[in-house]
Scaffold this motif. Structure first.
Motif, PDB file in Angstrom:
ATOM      1  N   ASP A 125       0.839  -1.209   0.000  1.00 28.01           N
ATOM      2  CA  ASP A 125       0.000   0.000   0.000  1.00 28.01           C
ATOM      3  C   ASP A 125       0.874   1.258   0.000  1.00 28.01           C
ATOM      4  OD1 ASP A 125      -2.351  -1.415  -0.023  1.00 28.01           O
ATOM      5  OD2 ASP A 125      -2.632  -1.380   2.142  1.00 28.01           O
ATOM      6  N   GLU A 126       1.912   1.238   0.841  1.00 27.41           N
ATOM      7  CA  GLU A 126       2.806   2.409   0.913  1.00 27.41           C
ATOM      8  C   GLU A 126       3.592   2.581  -0.380  1.00 27.41           C
ATOM      9  OE1 GLU A 126       3.526   2.099   5.758  1.00 27.41           O
ATOM     10  OE2 GLU A 126       4.991   1.228   4.375  1.00 27.41           O
ATOM     11  N   ILE A 127       4.004   1.431  -0.949  1.00 28.59           N
ATOM     12  CA  ILE A 127       4.766   1.463  -2.197  1.00 28.59           C
ATOM     13  C   ILE A 127       3.932   2.080  -3.328  1.00 28.59           C
ATOM     14  CG2 ILE A 127       5.713  -0.055  -4.006  1.00 28.59           C
ATOM     15  CD1 ILE A 127       6.670  -1.901  -1.674  1.00 28.59           C
ATOM     16  N   VAL A 128       2.672   1.634  -3.425  1.00 28.77           N
ATOM     17  CA  VAL A 128       1.792   2.137  -4.490  1.00 28.77           C
ATOM     18  C   VAL A 128       1.594   3.654  -4.325  1.00 28.77           C
ATOM     19  CG1 VAL A 128      -0.575   2.042  -5.401  1.00 28.77           C
ATOM     20  CG2 VAL A 128       0.638  -0.083  -4.871  1.00 28.77           C
ATOM     21  N   GLU A 129       1.411   4.059  -3.083  1.00 33.25           N
ATOM     22  CA  GLU A 129       1.218   5.485  -2.809  1.00 33.25           C
ATOM     23  C   GLU A 129       2.453   6.298  -3.205  1.00 33.25           C
ATOM     24  OE1 GLU A 129       0.279   7.502   1.243  1.00 33.25           O
ATOM     25  OE2 GLU A 129      -1.195   5.891   0.844  1.00 33.25           O
ATOM     26  N   ARG A 132       2.792   6.511  -6.959  1.00 33.91           N
ATOM     27  CA  ARG A 132       1.864   7.476  -7.566  1.00 33.91           C
ATOM     28  C   ARG A 132       2.343   8.900  -7.327  1.00 33.91           C
ATOM     29  NH1 ARG A 132      -3.514   4.184  -5.892  1.00 33.91           N
ATOM     30  NH2 ARG A 132      -3.521   2.791  -7.700  1.00 33.91           N
ATOM     31  N   ALA A 133       2.791   9.160  -6.087  1.00 29.73           N
ATOM     32  CA  ALA A 133       3.257  10.510  -5.748  1.00 29.73           C
ATOM     33  C   ALA A 133       4.443  10.912  -6.620  1.00 29.73           C
ATOM     34  CB  ALA A 133       3.631  10.563  -4.275  1.00 29.73           C
ATOM     35  N   ARG A 134       5.248   9.912  -6.977  1.00 27.96           N
ATOM     36  CA  ARG A 134       6.427  10.214  -7.801  1.00 27.96           C
ATOM     37  C   ARG A 134       6.152  10.122  -9.293  1.00 27.96           C
ATOM     38  NH1 ARG A 134      11.858   9.011  -5.250  1.00 27.96           N
ATOM     39  NH2 ARG A 134      11.480   9.656  -3.116  1.00 27.96           N
ATOM     40  N   GLY A 135       4.926   9.789  -9.630  1.00 33.00           N
ATOM     41  CA  GLY A 135       4.552   9.698 -11.048  1.00 33.00           C
ATOM     42  C   GLY A 135       5.201   8.525 -11.770  1.00 33.00           C
ATOM     43  N   PRO A 140       0.435  -1.644  -9.673  1.00 31.17           N
ATOM     44  CA  PRO A 140       0.643  -2.310  -8.378  1.00 31.17           C
ATOM     45  C   PRO A 140       1.132  -3.760  -8.526  1.00 31.17           C
ATOM     46  CG  PRO A 140      -1.408  -1.089  -8.352  1.00 31.17           C
ATOM     47  CD  PRO A 140      -0.879  -0.974  -9.739  1.00 31.17           C
ATOM     48  N   CYS A 141       0.545  -4.501  -9.475  1.00 26.11           N
ATOM     49  CA  CYS A 141       0.924  -5.909  -9.629  1.00 26.11           C
ATOM     50  C   CYS A 141       2.387  -6.073 -10.056  1.00 26.11           C
ATOM     51  CB  CYS A 141       0.018  -6.611 -10.636  1.00 26.11           C
ATOM     52  SG  CYS A 141      -1.698  -6.658 -10.125  1.00 26.11           S
ATOM     53  N   ARG A 305      13.034   0.183  -5.627  1.00 23.43           N
ATOM     54  CA  ARG A 305      13.288   0.801  -4.316  1.00 23.43           C
ATOM     55  C   ARG A 305      13.918   2.180  -4.467  1.00 23.43           C
ATOM     56  NH1 ARG A 305      15.376  -3.910  -0.450  1.00 23.43           N
ATOM     57  NH2 ARG A 305      16.930  -3.988  -2.064  1.00 23.43           N
ATOM     58  N   TYR A 306      14.829   2.281  -5.437  1.00 26.92           N
ATOM     59  CA  TYR A 306      15.485   3.565  -5.689  1.00 26.92           C
ATOM     60  C   TYR A 306      14.465   4.593  -6.182  1.00 26.92           C
ATOM     61  CZ  TYR A 306      18.438   7.085  -7.842  1.00 26.92           C
ATOM     62  OH  TYR A 306      19.009   8.269  -8.194  1.00 26.92           O
ATOM     63  N   GLU A 307      13.673   4.170  -7.152  1.00 27.04           N
ATOM     64  CA  GLU A 307      12.701   5.106  -7.730  1.00 27.04           C
ATOM     65  C   GLU A 307      11.633   5.525  -6.719  1.00 27.04           C
ATOM     66  OE1 GLU A 307      12.398   4.630 -12.388  1.00 27.04           O
ATOM     67  OE2 GLU A 307      11.805   2.774 -11.413  1.00 27.04           O
ATOM     68  N   LEU A 308      11.375   4.630  -5.756  1.00 28.67           N
ATOM     69  CA  LEU A 308      10.358   4.923  -4.743  1.00 28.67           C
ATOM     70  C   LEU A 308      10.922   5.732  -3.580  1.00 28.67           C
ATOM     71  CD1 LEU A 308       8.797   1.360  -4.715  1.00 28.67           C
ATOM     72  CD2 LEU A 308       7.485   3.416  -5.210  1.00 28.67           C
ATOM     73  N   GLY A 309      12.245   5.926  -3.613  1.00 23.58           N
ATOM     74  CA  GLY A 309      12.870   6.670  -2.522  1.00 23.58           C
ATOM     75  C   GLY A 309      13.021   5.852  -1.259  1.00 23.58           C
ATOM     76  N   LEU A 310      13.028   4.515  -1.412  1.00 21.01           N
ATOM     77  CA  LEU A 310      13.188   3.652  -0.223  1.00 21.01           C
ATOM     78  C   LEU A 310      14.653   3.380   0.065  1.00 21.01           C
ATOM     79  CD1 LEU A 310      10.317   1.129  -1.015  1.00 21.01           C
ATOM     80  CD2 LEU A 310      10.367   2.746   0.882  1.00 21.01           C
ATOM     81  N   THR A 311      15.527   3.821  -0.819  1.00 19.62           N
ATOM     82  CA  THR A 311      16.959   3.642  -0.631  1.00 19.62           C
ATOM     83  C   THR A 311      17.651   4.787  -1.347  1.00 19.62           C
ATOM     84  OG1 THR A 311      18.840   2.254  -1.197  1.00 19.62           O
ATOM     85  CG2 THR A 311      16.942   2.054  -2.625  1.00 19.62           C
ATOM     86  N   THR A 312      18.883   5.059  -0.991  1.00 17.70           N
ATOM     87  CA  THR A 312      19.555   6.192  -1.635  1.00 17.70           C
ATOM     88  C   THR A 312      20.563   5.762  -2.681  1.00 17.70           C
ATOM     89  OG1 THR A 312      21.013   6.167   0.255  1.00 17.70           O
ATOM     90  CG2 THR A 312      19.287   7.871   0.224  1.00 17.70           C
ATOM     91  N   SER A 313      20.993   4.462  -2.614  1.00 17.72           N
ATOM     92  CA  SER A 313      22.051   4.053  -3.554  1.00 17.72           C
ATOM     93  C   SER A 313      21.458   3.574  -4.862  1.00 17.72           C
ATOM     94  CB  SER A 313      22.896   2.956  -2.936  1.00 17.72           C
ATOM     95  OG  SER A 313      22.072   1.958  -2.405  1.00 17.72           O
TER      96      SER A 313
END
Ligand code: SF4
Ligand code: ZN
Length: 313
Positions: A125-129, A132-135, A140-141, A305-313
């Motif tokens: 759910d957080e990933i999808v959000e 979307r916020a990052r365009g 989701p699948c 993960r990078y594109e979602l901002g869940l990691t910096t590397s």
């Protein structure tokens, strides 16, 4: 309905292709033999295995767990552990988790529940959000499939599994086959094999013991063994997935022309076998960020993960 072709008792299932009829007991025997034959034919399992069964908690994956658990009683070198990956989809996963817990307790099967939150750092759910916020352009699948495979592989390795079994049946496989064709993702077709071995690359061998089993056969097997489907709740993201339209289309075709499903599966098998003989040398590499196996320098899970901002590397 007809009578059982083997014992003459009232039949509960007729094989649409060869018209053989089965009573309850002979259907269970037919089903288990079919699965055993698939395991043997594609050399899925050796004498000593710690089989990690990827389960959702739905009836198909519990049916797989049930068959493998049953077979393991005759194979002293086999150990079976269920792993459920909780994606973190609000209001959806809870029922199926409960179903697995109940089954495991009743049948004394070991199980583990792992989550996206724990392994990826965010729930679906957080990933999808975030996406979307990052365009970001992904559905989701797409996240769900990539991260689920990633988490299952990591969890299986931590548990010391030697092989991962998933409940993908014939219907699932041919649906994915057609999905890849309509989206022009021909490369992905070649991954739809009953066995994916990639020990060198760090992937645990993956097998699909239900590869030749029809969805309605595994559903009937589940029903006859009292393996219930938890109260049906559709994943809220399912509507974005073309799979459901393709599933309906194939089922309509099969109704009018029995045997179409096996036809599609056999076409897929021919294609993948041709490809395997064409390029037996498979380039293997690992992701330079996480070290997990990947067909690109950076694996899809790390890219997302990078594109979602869940990691910096
Ligand atoms: Fe995941 Fe899509 Fe299945 Fe939902 S429908 S569980 S998002 S793959
Ligand atoms: Zn019979």
């Amino acid at each position: 309905m007809a009578n059982c072709s083997i014992c003459g008792r009232p039949a509960i299932y007729v094989n649409p292709v060869n018209n053989k009829a089965y009573c309850r007991n002979h259907f269970i025997e037919y089903f288990e033999k079919k699965v055993k034959k698939t395991i043997r034919k594609y050399r899925m399992l050796g004498k000593n295995e710690h089989i990690i069964v990827g389960v959702s908690g739905g009836k198909d994956s519990i049916a797989l767990l049930h068959v493998l658990h049953k077979l393991s009683r005759k194979m002293p070198g086999w150990r079976v552990t269920a792993v459920l990956v909780n994606e973190g989809i609000k209001g959806y996963r809870e029922k199926t988790v409960e179903n697995l817990v109940k089954y495991a307790a009743k049948n004394e099967v070991g199980y583990h529940i792992v989550s996206f939150k724990e392994y990826i750092g965010a729930s679906l759910d957080e990933i999808v959000e975030k996406g979307r916020a990052r365009g970001l352009p992904y559905l989701p699948c797409s996240y769900c499939g990539v991260f689920r495979r990633y988490v299952l592989n990591k969890a299986a390795r931590r548990l010391g599994g030697t092989v991962i079994a998933t409940a993908h049946n014939l219907d699932d496989v041919i649906q994915t086959f057609l999905m890849n064709i309509v989206s022009n993702s021909v490369d992905k077709i070649y991954k739809l094999t009953p066995v994916i071995s990639d020990e060198e690359g760090g992937f645990i061998k993956r097998i699909k013991p239900f590869y030749t089993v029809l969805e309605k056969e595994s559903a009937l097997y589940a029903l006859l063994n009292g393996l219930i489907e938890p109260e049906y709740v559709q994943c809220p993201y399912a509507e974005y997935n073309i799979r459901f339209t393709i599933r309906k289309m194939i089922n309509e075709l099969e109704d009018k022309h029995p045997g179409v499903k096996y036809g599609l599966l056999n076409s897929l098998i021919s294609l993948t076998q041709e490809k395997q003989t064409r390029d037996t040398v498979n380039k293997k590499q690992v992701c330079k960020i996480c070290g997990e196996p990947s067909s690109h320098p950076v694996c899809r899970a790390c890219l997302y993960r990078y594109e979602l901002g869940l990691t910096t590397s």
